[in-house]
Enzyme design. Structure first.
Site, mmCIF file in Angstrom:
data_model
loop_
_atom_site.group_PDB
_atom_site.id
_atom_site.type_symbol
_atom_site.label_atom_id
_atom_site.label_comp_id
_atom_site.label_asym_id
_atom_site.label_seq_id
_atom_site.Cartn_x
_atom_site.Cartn_y
_atom_site.Cartn_z
ATOM 1 N N SER A 5 0.760 -1.274 0.035
ATOM 2 C CA SER A 5 -0.096 -0.100 0.060
ATOM 3 C C SER A 5 0.917 1.193 0.041
ATOM 4 O O SER A 5 1.938 1.416 -0.782
ATOM 5 C CB SER A 5 -0.926 0.013 1.004
ATOM 6 O OG SER A 5 -2.160 0.925 0.954
ATOM 7 N N GLU B 232 -2.180 -2.528 -8.076
ATOM 8 C CA GLU B 232 -3.159 -2.911 -7.137
ATOM 9 C C GLU B 232 -3.563 -1.585 -6.498
ATOM 10 O O GLU B 232 -2.825 -0.603 -6.540
ATOM 11 C CB GLU B 232 -2.824 -4.072 -6.136
ATOM 12 C CG GLU B 232 -1.669 -3.538 -5.265
ATOM 13 C CD GLU B 232 -2.181 -2.743 -3.913
ATOM 14 O OE1 GLU B 232 -3.428 -2.908 -3.743
ATOM 15 O OE2 GLU B 232 -1.345 -1.757 -3.458
ATOM 16 N N HIS C 21 -5.083 -5.416 -1.417
ATOM 17 C CA HIS C 21 -5.980 -5.173 -0.402
ATOM 18 C C HIS C 21 -6.769 -6.167 -0.157
ATOM 19 O O HIS C 21 -7.482 -6.172 0.735
ATOM 20 C CB HIS C 21 -6.237 -3.785 -0.606
ATOM 21 C CG HIS C 21 -5.393 -2.535 -0.298
ATOM 22 N ND1 HIS C 21 -4.442 -2.301 -1.225
ATOM 23 C CD2 HIS C 21 -5.029 -1.911 0.842
ATOM 24 C CE1 HIS C 21 -3.903 -1.394 -0.920
ATOM 25 N NE2 HIS C 21 -4.046 -0.923 0.342
#
Length: 311
Positions: free
Chosen positions: A116, A215, A282
């Site tokens: 992330s 992502e 995630h």
């Protein structure tokens, strides 16, 4: 001197008894959230130690910039610390990466794990030390999202020197995104938002010949379109070898144009192989992959295979 021709540095594999520092370079966490991750790491024979400011809080940040960079630099400089595992993502890593003690990183390379917002940290370490890293769950562990298979995947990436292979999963929303072919190159990337936010900074890597991993989470289709369009217009995707598409979680609800539509359109005409459906990101059952190492993306076998981040 670090330049685009400098080979990747693979840090030593973690071994039972090694101390790993749990740092919070981005958003805040809590002892309750970290307890399960520490239990997991201890079960692997590691010695997880929360950094001095791991639980600090300063609004949406895990403490002030000074506190967060202090923990990172302590981790990189302490010879007793053999690995750095980020507690979570969130936001804030880009605010501190320019103050990383790169001399310490180069002097004693250590594996750094996270995902992330941690993409920004791993980009900076790639730029400043050519350090390969581990894109995987943080230490603030949630069993409901990252069950046993996720734990086993992270363990293998940190504590073995076996190659890593991730297979596309038909139940993943991005599974139908595919441009046939086979591509080999350095696997770079991670969170799309952080990749796009690196445009114009020293940290956006040269993606020529690379396999790009993307992502994201909670980004509506038009924002994903905007980020990919920005990368294209900036020339960042020129010369790519291929694209590995991970999980785009909660990115399409309530829109006529789906996230699959956007990704297929903005990636489909790049002229390189594209493989979707990879459980990286995630979403539930997140798997771990090295970044900064050689990878092969093969749409026939629906796999992304990489050499390990550690040695």
């Amino acid at each position: 001197m670090i330049n685009e021709d400098t080979p990747a540095v693979r840090p030593p594999v973690l071994r039972p008894g090694d101390t790993v520092l749990l740092v919070s370079p981005s958003g805040p966490t809590s002892p309750e959230r970290l307890a399960r991750g520490m239990e997991l790491l201890t079960g692997w024979g590691l010695r997880p130690v929360p950094a001095p400011n791991a639980y600090a809080r300063h609004g949406y940040l895990a403490g002030t910039d000074d506190l967060r960079i202090a923990d990172l630099n302590v981790a990189f400089a302490d010879p007793q610390v053999r690995g750095v595992i980020c507690t979570r993502g969130g936001y804030g890593a880009q605010r501190i990466v320019d103050a990383i003690d790169m001399a310490a990183v180069r002097r004693d390379p250590k594996v750094v794990a996270g995902f992330s917002d941690i993409t920004a940290l791993q980009f900076a370490l790639w730029r400043g030390a050519r350090l390969a890293g581990v894109h995987g769950p943080g230490a603030a562990w949630r069993d409901e999202r990252t069950p046993l298979r996720s734990a086993e995947s992270l363990h293998a990436a940190l504590m073995t020197t076996e190659p890593v292979t991730v297979e596309a999963v038909p139940t993943e929303e991005t599974f139908d995104i595919r441009v046939p072919g086979r591509a080999t190159g350095t696997l770079l990337g991670g969170n799309l938002c952080m990749i796009a936010a690196s445009i114009g900074t020293p940290d956006l890597p040269d993606l020529t010949g690379a396999v790009l991993l993307i992502e994201d989470v909670q980004e509506p289709p038009y924002k994903v379109d905007r980020m990919l369009t920005h990368l294209r217009r900036a020339g960042a995707l020129d010369g790519l070898a291929g694209v590995a598409v991970g999980q785009f979680t909660e990115c399409g609800d309530g829109w006529d144009t789906t996230i699959v539509d956007v990704l297929s359109e903005r990636l489909g005409d790049l002229g390189v192989p594209v493989l979707g459906g990879l459980p990286i990101g995630h979403g539930p059952n997140q798997l771990t992959v090295p970044v900064g190492t050689q990878a092969t993306l093969d749409t026939t076998t629906a796999t992304l295979s990489t050499t390990p981040a550690v040695q």
